[in-house]
Each structure stands twice: as C-alpha cells, then as structure tokens.
Design an enzyme around this catalytic site. Structure first.
Site, mmCIF file in Angstrom:
data_model
loop_
_atom_site.group_PDB
_atom_site.id
_atom_site.type_symbol
_atom_site.label_atom_id
_atom_site.label_comp_id
_atom_site.label_asym_id
_atom_site.label_seq_id
_atom_site.Cartn_x
_atom_site.Cartn_y
_atom_site.Cartn_z
ATOM 1 N N GLU A 54 0.834 -1.198 0.000
ATOM 2 C CA GLU A 54 0.000 0.000 0.000
ATOM 3 C C GLU A 54 0.874 1.256 0.000
ATOM 4 O OE1 GLU A 54 -2.319 0.514 3.605
ATOM 5 O OE2 GLU A 54 -3.872 1.583 2.478
ATOM 6 N N GLU A 82 3.139 9.299 7.255
ATOM 7 C CA GLU A 82 3.230 8.005 7.957
ATOM 8 C C GLU A 82 4.500 7.235 7.626
ATOM 9 O OE1 GLU A 82 -0.313 5.553 8.473
ATOM 10 O OE2 GLU A 82 -1.468 7.075 7.424
ATOM 11 N N ASP A 102 -5.312 3.261 -1.739
ATOM 12 C CA ASP A 102 -6.196 3.762 -0.677
ATOM 13 C C ASP A 102 -6.518 5.221 -1.014
ATOM 14 O OD1 ASP A 102 -7.021 5.098 1.726
ATOM 15 O OD2 ASP A 102 -6.070 3.565 2.966
ATOM 16 N N HIS A 112 -4.894 8.068 1.091
ATOM 17 C CA HIS A 112 -3.487 8.369 0.789
ATOM 18 C C HIS A 112 -3.360 8.997 -0.599
ATOM 19 C CE1 HIS A 112 -2.469 6.293 4.411
ATOM 20 N NE2 HIS A 112 -2.917 5.142 3.976
ATOM 21 N N HIS A 119 -8.741 0.396 -0.883
ATOM 22 C CA HIS A 119 -9.327 0.969 0.341
ATOM 23 C C HIS A 119 -10.049 2.274 0.012
ATOM 24 C CE1 HIS A 119 -6.482 -0.998 3.557
ATOM 25 N NE2 HIS A 119 -7.468 -1.781 3.203
ATOM 26 N N ARG A 140 -10.808 11.230 5.867
ATOM 27 C CA ARG A 140 -10.753 9.845 6.372
ATOM 28 C C ARG A 140 -12.032 9.424 7.096
ATOM 29 N NH1 ARG A 140 -5.202 6.426 7.866
ATOM 30 N NH2 ARG A 140 -5.638 5.024 6.158
ATOM 31 N N GLU A 193 -12.068 1.599 4.831
ATOM 32 C CA GLU A 193 -11.129 1.779 5.946
ATOM 33 C C GLU A 193 -11.205 3.250 6.333
ATOM 34 O OE1 GLU A 193 -6.572 0.524 6.802
ATOM 35 O OE2 GLU A 193 -6.874 2.181 5.403
HETATM 36 C C1 LER Z 1 -3.524 0.968 6.328
HETATM 37 O O1 LER Z 1 -4.322 0.369 5.345
HETATM 38 C C2 LER Z 1 -3.390 2.410 6.099
HETATM 39 O O2 LER Z 1 -4.024 2.971 5.243
HETATM 40 C C3 LER Z 1 -2.419 3.162 6.896
HETATM 41 O O3 LER Z 1 -2.797 4.512 6.977
HETATM 42 C C4 LER Z 1 -2.184 2.580 8.275
HETATM 43 O O4 LER Z 1 -1.213 3.299 8.906
HETATM 44 MN MN MN Z 2 -5.361 1.802 3.874
#
Ligand code: LER
Ligand code: MN
Length: 267
Positions: A152, A158, A185, A188, A211, A217, A246
């Site tokens: 991912e 992060e 995702d 992100h 995701h 979020r 998520e």
């Molecule tokens: C996990 O799927 C994710 O998106 C991250 O932000 C977890 O730290």
């Molecule tokens: Mn994610």
C-alpha cells in the site's frame, strides 16, 4: 461491487474468550449492514484459532478478501527495513506466517507499515534494497499457494518509503514477482497523487486491493472526494476485486459503516 470493511482487532484480544463475543458482535453488525466481506487486521496468525475464525466469518455469510498486517509494526516494531537483521528476519517470517490464513480465505496479504518508515539518518537506498529482498522472499513463499501480496502506498506523514502509485509501480518492476501488486487507498491518494483517476489507470492490473475513505478519512460521502469518478476509473481497469472501507469510526462506528455503504451502493 463487492464491499468489505476493515475490522481492526488486537490479536492478543483475539484469543481471549471475551473478545470472541466482540468479534462475533462486530461480524454480525457488518453482515447486517449489508457488507459482503470483512478485512481483518491480524497482528500474529499464531494467536488465531483458524477454525473458530472460519466458523464465525462464514456463519455471517461474509468473505475475507484481505488481511491487514500492520499491527506487527505498530505493536511490535517489526519491519522489512529495520537496521537490525533479526528484526528484518522476524518481519519476513511474520508475513510468511500469514500465508495459511490467507490461503484458507483466498485473501490478499497487505504490506502496509510493516515495510518500515526509514527514519532520518537512515540510508534510503539501503532500505529499498532490504525492502525488495523481503518482498521477493515473501512473494516467492506465497506463490505456490496462489496467494498475492499487495503493498500500500502510504502518505508522507506516515512513512518515507513508497508514498505514491508511481513509486509502487517502480517497486513492482524491481521485485519482479507476478503475485506482487498494490493496494490503493483513496485517503493516501488524495494526499499524494496529482490525478487519482490517472494513477488508478496507470496501476491497472497491478491493483490487488482497494481501500476507500473520504478526504477527511471519514466514510465515503463525508468529505470532498469524487467517488463516482474514482470508482468508474477503478472498474474501467481490469480490477475485479473488492472495495474495502477503511475509515474513522466517526461520528460513531455504526453510523460510519451505515452511511459509507449507503453512499457507495447508490453510486
Ligand atoms: C492501512 O491500510 C493504512 O491505510 C495506513 O494509513 C495505516 O497506517
Ligand atoms: Mn489503507
């Protein structure tokens, strides 16, 4: 569209009798809200009773499309790019130990923060070499079982290691395994991609899991992402997989799960 939602469970609690009740309640609620599957975060598969898990998941008619592995990093500090060789080794062994569970459910193994974050002062090129080596080893171990690994891209706040789709595609080239791909995702992507839809198209058959969360979020529909356009782009590719929620449990977990699925289903 097959919809799942992430159930983040501490593996230590996972084994506890009291927790089994919680797990069952959560699974019942997820199923009753209309989700088709559950994406389970598992810190250590050793702590899981696969038979019990299987019974519970199936009792509620759910699938398990993907396994999150990040708790091994979050709680134990295991990572593919730690300077200590024994920690890198333990991280690789931990990911390999997910293969039987993944193969039982036909789930993708997610490589999130277990890749590491590359702290200031560490050699980024060295970390990338370790990452490639670890991914080759894990992909080779998963391949005979028909299991796929999805890394991912995670936003810059992060990790400093693979933040966007283009870096993910370069990594795929370096790893050179056909069962290694990406988990995209939207949370992100909203931070890192210049054009979310173009990046989805660029990744195409290398998208192994997806995701969804809105720009803040929260659940899809609670922010300003254009999910109609994003999901059109996703299903214009050859992707046949799941869309997995998520997102933050806000204002509360039930409302978030309910609003999220209602919004996605009407798209
Ligand atoms: C996990 O799927 C994710 O998106 C991250 O932000 C977890 O730290
Ligand atoms: Mn994610």
């Amino acid at each position: 569209m097959k919809l799942s939602i992430v159930l983040s469970t501490q593996p230590a609690q996972f084994q506890a009798a009291t927790f089994k009740g919680d797990l069952e309640t959560n699974l019942a609620q997820i199923a009753s809200l209309g989700y088709d599957g559950v994406e389970l975060a598992i810190r250590d598969p050793k702590l899981i009773d696969l038979e019990v898990l299987d019974r519970l998941v199936r009792r509620h008619g759910l699938s398990m499309p993907a396994i999150g592995t990040g708790q091994a990093w979050g709680e134990e500090g295991l990572s593919f790019t730690d300077p200590a060789p024994e920690i890198r080794h333990a991280a690789i062994e931990r990911i390999k130990s997910h293969i039987p569970v993944a193969s039982h459910f036909g789930a993708v193994i997610i490589i999130g923060l277990v890749r590491g974050i590359v702290k200031p002062g560490m050699d980024h090129a060295q970390a990338m070499d370790w990452l490639v080596e670890a991914l080759r080893e894990c992909s080779a171990a998963a391949r005979p079982h028909g299991i796929r690994l999805a890394l991912e891209p995670i936003n810059r706040y992060e990790t400093t290691l693979i933040n966007n789709a283009a870096e993910g595609l370069d990594l795929i080239e370096r790893v050179g395994a056909d069962n290694f791909g990406l988990l995209l995702d939207t949370f992100h992507m909203n931070i890192e991609e210049a054009d979310i839809e173009a990046s989805i198209h660029a990744c195409d058959e290398r998208i192994f899991h997806f995701h969804v969360a809105d720009s803040n979020r929260w659940y899809p529909g609670a922010g300003h992402l254009d999910f109609r356009s994003i999901l059109k782009a996703l299903f214009d590719t050859s992707y046949q997989g799941w869309v997995s929620g998520e997102f933050l449990p806000k204002p509360d977990v039930k409302t978030a799960a309910q609003e999220g699925i209602a919004y996605l289903r009407q798209i």
